[in-house]
Design an enzyme around this catalytic site. Sequence first.
Site, PDB file in Angstrom:
ATOM      1  N   THR A 106     -15.056   6.274  33.440  1.00 34.20           N
ATOM      2  CA  THR A 106     -14.384   7.182  34.371  1.00 34.20           C
ATOM      3  C   THR A 106     -15.280   7.551  35.555  1.00 34.20           C
ATOM      4  O   THR A 106     -16.506   7.469  35.448  1.00 34.20           O
ATOM      5  CB  THR A 106     -14.009   8.495  33.631  1.00 34.20           C
ATOM      6  OG1 THR A 106     -13.153   9.282  34.442  1.00 34.20           O
ATOM      7  CG2 THR A 106     -15.232   9.322  33.263  1.00 34.20           C
ATOM      8  N   ARG A 164     -22.445  16.952  37.252  1.00 33.28           N
ATOM      9  CA  ARG A 164     -21.576  17.239  36.099  1.00 33.28           C
ATOM     10  C   ARG A 164     -21.288  15.946  35.318  1.00 33.28           C
ATOM     11  O   ARG A 164     -21.005  14.895  35.876  1.00 33.28           O
ATOM     12  CB  ARG A 164     -20.263  17.842  36.596  1.00 33.28           C
ATOM     13  CG  ARG A 164     -19.247  18.186  35.495  1.00 33.28           C
ATOM     14  CD  ARG A 164     -18.213  17.105  35.312  1.00 33.28           C
ATOM     15  NE  ARG A 164     -17.145  17.493  34.384  1.00 33.28           N
ATOM     16  CZ  ARG A 164     -16.242  16.645  33.908  1.00 33.28           C
ATOM     17  NH1 ARG A 164     -16.269  15.374  34.244  1.00 33.28           N
ATOM     18  NH2 ARG A 164     -15.301  17.064  33.082  1.00 33.28           N
ATOM     19  N   VAL A 165     -21.363  16.046  34.006  1.00 35.25           N
ATOM     20  CA  VAL A 165     -21.015  14.929  33.125  1.00 35.25           C
ATOM     21  C   VAL A 165     -19.904  15.407  32.207  1.00 35.25           C
ATOM     22  O   VAL A 165     -19.964  16.509  31.668  1.00 35.25           O
ATOM     23  CB  VAL A 165     -22.249  14.475  32.307  1.00 35.25           C
ATOM     24  CG1 VAL A 165     -21.859  13.475  31.236  1.00 35.25           C
ATOM     25  CG2 VAL A 165     -23.313  13.880  33.231  1.00 35.25           C
ATOM     26  N   THR A 176      -8.826  11.653  26.941  1.00 38.73           N
ATOM     27  CA  THR A 176      -8.668  11.736  28.385  1.00 38.73           C
ATOM     28  C   THR A 176      -8.295  13.171  28.720  1.00 38.73           C
ATOM     29  O   THR A 176      -7.842  13.915  27.853  1.00 38.73           O
ATOM     30  CB  THR A 176      -7.607  10.724  28.872  1.00 38.73           C
ATOM     31  OG1 THR A 176      -7.488  10.823  30.295  1.00 38.73           O
ATOM     32  CG2 THR A 176      -6.247  10.961  28.241  1.00 38.73           C
ATOM     33  N   SER A 202      -9.655   7.004  39.867  1.00 37.22           N
ATOM     34  CA  SER A 202     -10.228   7.833  38.814  1.00 37.22           C
ATOM     35  C   SER A 202     -11.236   7.095  37.933  1.00 37.22           C
ATOM     36  O   SER A 202     -11.781   7.688  36.996  1.00 37.22           O
ATOM     37  CB  SER A 202      -9.109   8.395  37.937  1.00 37.22           C
ATOM     38  OG  SER A 202      -8.267   7.359  37.501  1.00 37.22           O
TER      39      SER A 202
END
Length: 330
Positions: free
Chosen positions: A208, A218-219, A241, A88
């Site tokens: 991440t 995508r951000v 998170t 991840s």
Amino acid sequence: MKSRRNFLKITALSTAAVISNPIIASENKGIENKPNSNKITKPIVVSTWNHGIAANEASWKILSKGGTALDAVEAGVRVTESDASNMSVGLGGLPDRDGIVTLDACIMDENNKCGAVAFLQDIENPISVARKVMEDTPHVMLAGEGARQFAFEKGFKKTNLLTENAKKVWEEWKKKSKYQPIINSENHDTIGQLALDENGNLSGACTTSGMAYKIHGRVGDSPIIGAGLFVDNEVGAACATGMGEAVIRIAGSAIVVELMRNGKTPHEACKEAVDRVVKKHADLTNLQVGFLALNKNGEVGGYSVYAGFNYAVHTRSQNELIDAKYDKKQ
Ligand code: SD4
């Protein structure tokens, strides 16, 4: 994140650290510090999730010698970024739905200086690129191809981030997914790290590979100052998170710091930010968000929407994992 523990392999280093340190893992206990300005716990470093144990160890090598919180958080999260078994963050992270690993990271210091990279490819340690953005440019964030070119100019090496294992997992996903990005509370686990050094200065880092199988481009919240991370050296620091979209919608980490400024403990501030996430979303299915906060006194708190979020706290006496309190069991 019901089966997050199965999903996330703890590294050998983390395992050793867990074994040699007592774990507080009692159900829904968390830490509930009350402000006590007479007693400042420093240095201290805190990190999200199990991988925080190994990251904290690296940070502690710097903090225990009187090093800066900024150096400590960069060194700490680099460990997680370079751990190929972690799916991840950084190298070995799960790719987007096109099979491309794209990374987000940011860093912030005690002078409100900050740097970030978003949608970065081919670089193993985005946090160090983010620090270069902070220190070597007049900007805060570089994204995509520009960030990648900047990294090469600064001497970072091109690295294939898609490991054989991550590729296999993605290929399995493709068979069933019909190419739909699925928001799943088990397919992401960012590292956010906050440190208070011997001089009483705060810094933070967040990095991440983002939500697995996301749409290319995508951000999430993790590289966004004020969402995935915020530091105010007068007050405290916070990181987030979980589902980045929900964190961005409430300016999560900035809110946690503002709540601490207004007198909340780290625990209370994280809880109130989670309450806000809950209030603002009619459908909470799979919507896991967790906040972690550290104030100027070295007090720590964490809170999440669903059970399962934990964090690692390293002080002079121990490096321990703590289960955060939460709003809902599942
Ligand atoms: C994101 N917030 O990209 C990140 C993912 C994450 O724990 O934190 N997972 O939305």
